[in-house]
Design a protein around this motif. Sequence first.
Motif, mmCIF file in Angstrom:
data_model
loop_
_atom_site.group_PDB
_atom_site.id
_atom_site.type_symbol
_atom_site.label_atom_id
_atom_site.label_comp_id
_atom_site.label_asym_id
_atom_site.label_seq_id
_atom_site.Cartn_x
_atom_site.Cartn_y
_atom_site.Cartn_z
ATOM 1 N N ASP A 148 1.421 3.478 7.566
ATOM 2 C CA ASP A 148 0.497 2.955 6.556
ATOM 3 C C ASP A 148 0.989 1.614 6.024
ATOM 4 O OD1 ASP A 148 -1.739 3.145 4.673
ATOM 5 O OD2 ASP A 148 -0.211 3.537 3.152
ATOM 6 N N TRP A 149 2.288 1.506 5.774
ATOM 7 C CA TRP A 149 2.872 0.235 5.318
ATOM 8 C C TRP A 149 2.763 -0.824 6.417
ATOM 9 C CZ3 TRP A 149 6.878 -2.937 6.889
ATOM 10 C CH2 TRP A 149 7.348 -3.871 5.958
ATOM 11 N N SER A 168 -6.004 -3.828 4.419
ATOM 12 C CA SER A 168 -6.052 -2.582 3.662
ATOM 13 C C SER A 168 -7.346 -2.510 2.877
ATOM 14 C CB SER A 168 -4.859 -2.484 2.704
ATOM 15 O OG SER A 168 -4.864 -3.559 1.780
ATOM 16 N N ARG A 174 -8.898 -6.033 1.799
ATOM 17 C CA ARG A 174 -7.871 -7.039 1.529
ATOM 18 C C ARG A 174 -7.215 -7.464 2.844
ATOM 19 N NH1 ARG A 174 -5.484 -4.272 -1.752
ATOM 20 N NH2 ARG A 174 -6.430 -5.090 -3.663
ATOM 21 N N TYR A 175 -7.154 -8.770 3.059
ATOM 22 C CA TYR A 175 -6.497 -9.329 4.243
ATOM 23 C C TYR A 175 -5.368 -10.252 3.779
ATOM 24 C CZ TYR A 175 -10.874 -7.971 6.596
ATOM 25 O OH TYR A 175 -11.953 -7.285 7.089
ATOM 26 N N ARG A 222 -10.324 6.390 1.642
ATOM 27 C CA ARG A 222 -10.721 6.029 3.006
ATOM 28 C C ARG A 222 -12.223 6.161 3.228
ATOM 29 N NH1 ARG A 222 -12.618 5.007 7.280
ATOM 30 N NH2 ARG A 222 -11.689 5.242 9.356
ATOM 31 N N TRP A 258 -13.574 1.280 1.879
ATOM 32 C CA TRP A 258 -13.478 -0.051 2.490
ATOM 33 C C TRP A 258 -14.662 -0.947 2.111
ATOM 34 C CZ3 TRP A 258 -9.359 -1.584 5.838
ATOM 35 C CH2 TRP A 258 -8.443 -0.567 6.137
ATOM 36 N N ASP A 308 7.277 0.271 0.342
ATOM 37 C CA ASP A 308 6.341 -0.264 -0.645
ATOM 38 C C ASP A 308 7.055 -0.646 -1.935
ATOM 39 O OD1 ASP A 308 3.530 -0.471 0.143
ATOM 40 O OD2 ASP A 308 3.690 1.646 0.616
ATOM 41 N N HIS A 354 0.431 -1.107 8.677
ATOM 42 C CA HIS A 354 -0.952 -1.593 8.713
ATOM 43 C C HIS A 354 -1.191 -2.615 7.604
ATOM 44 C CE1 HIS A 354 -1.855 2.737 10.270
ATOM 45 N NE2 HIS A 354 -1.401 1.967 11.236
ATOM 46 N N ARG A 355 -0.735 -2.259 6.394
ATOM 47 C CA ARG A 355 -1.052 -3.078 5.224
ATOM 48 C C ARG A 355 -0.194 -4.329 5.103
ATOM 49 N NH1 ARG A 355 0.712 -0.695 1.208
ATOM 50 N NH2 ARG A 355 1.512 1.276 2.036
ATOM 51 N N THR A 356 1.050 -4.262 5.571
ATOM 52 C CA THR A 356 1.988 -5.351 5.309
ATOM 53 C C THR A 356 2.257 -6.213 6.537
ATOM 54 O OG1 THR A 356 3.039 -3.930 3.646
ATOM 55 C CG2 THR A 356 4.258 -5.891 4.348
#
Length: 434
Positions: free
Chosen positions: A341-342, A351, A361-362, A115, A357, A276, A344-346
Amino acid sequence: MRRTGWFSSSDPLLDRLHENVVWSMRGNFVDLPTDCPQRDERLGWTGDIQVFAPTAAFLYDCAGLLGSWLQDVAAEQHDDGTVPWYVPSIPGWKPEPGAGWGDAAVLVPWALHQRFADADLLRRQWPSAAAWADLQHRLAGDDHVWDGSFQLGDWLDPTAPPDDPANGLTDPHLVATAYYARSAAVLAAMAAELRFEQEADLSERASLARNGFRSRYRTGPGRLSSDSQTAYAIAIMFDLLDPEEEAAAGRRLAELVREADDHLTTGFLGTPVLLDALTRTGHLDVALALLQQRTAPGWLYPVTMGATTIWERWDSLLPSGEVNPGDMTSFNHYAFGAVADWMHRTIAGMSAAAPGWRSIRYRPGFDTGVTAAQAACDTPYGRASIDWSRTEDLVKAEIRVPIGAEGLLQDPAGGTEVLPPGLHRRSWTVESET
């Protein structure tokens, strides 16, 4: 702490779930990361923050609080490397080494590094992390299987009796050996990041631990001695299986979820990696069915019961309105909130692709069952954000890349576009869901 991460979607139940995660974190991050802010406990349980650290580091600038707490972990660590189950510890109590709990000495610094890209924190915590990993290595012995001591295992697996929360579906020593391999691999990555000469030896140790896990617990291609959701999810996400085995394990994991009528059967250690593992092995539809499950055990059951925080047990409040009869029943425990967390990313689709950062990744989650989602994070480079919506066969996205970072945008067809800093708008035609 300063709020740094946000999420919202077109689904009000998911938004309420996410808000519950935020409130549980707020209620427990007061000077140190406690498990719960009520009853006669309020302790800095290491296993809880080990699984929640990635979520915490997105939602709030917790580098100072967790960095300070990690110094306490090192100070409380025993001479043999044992990390207490909670820190600060009670004087005079000598706990046994606990997999998943003691691993906080390795995995929390690594999560913070992902992070914040703080190499100084990694360097400062290195002696503590290495002491824990060395202890695991000694306890695993010549066969590289950690099976000689009591373990909490997949704590609070919902199939376990209310009065025996460690007695779940998954062999606790399978979990312990998997964590031995995981911490060895992460410590090797730390050594590489810090350019320490131990990297090669630690990589070899990680390989030995992986082989030990496979020799003891693998019963066939993609099958494990504990035929449980937690066993397969951990093996997949800790890279303990070969690619063809991983695909088979993912299929078996999806079957187990379907056999449970789209309910989870995971506890503190299996739950954070469950969605995940399904997503990684091509079973996003099953992951979404799990997330959207409104009866216990599942994330949305407490929401339907009026919860405003994350519960310790999946059914801390029974459908009848009675409190779960187990000895431990908290209505504010953030561990199962690691699912954010999943999300946010998925679902939102944003992420970190590199520590701090530096690369982002988008991937708009147009196929996650919602029609819109947004996420934003105040990174060390500034605010990164994604805001996408879907109407029938059209997906629109607005993406912000902060100055000094680069964006990696994955489109619905699987292609990747490198984005410079700035605001970018894109639209794609996709196959209609109707």
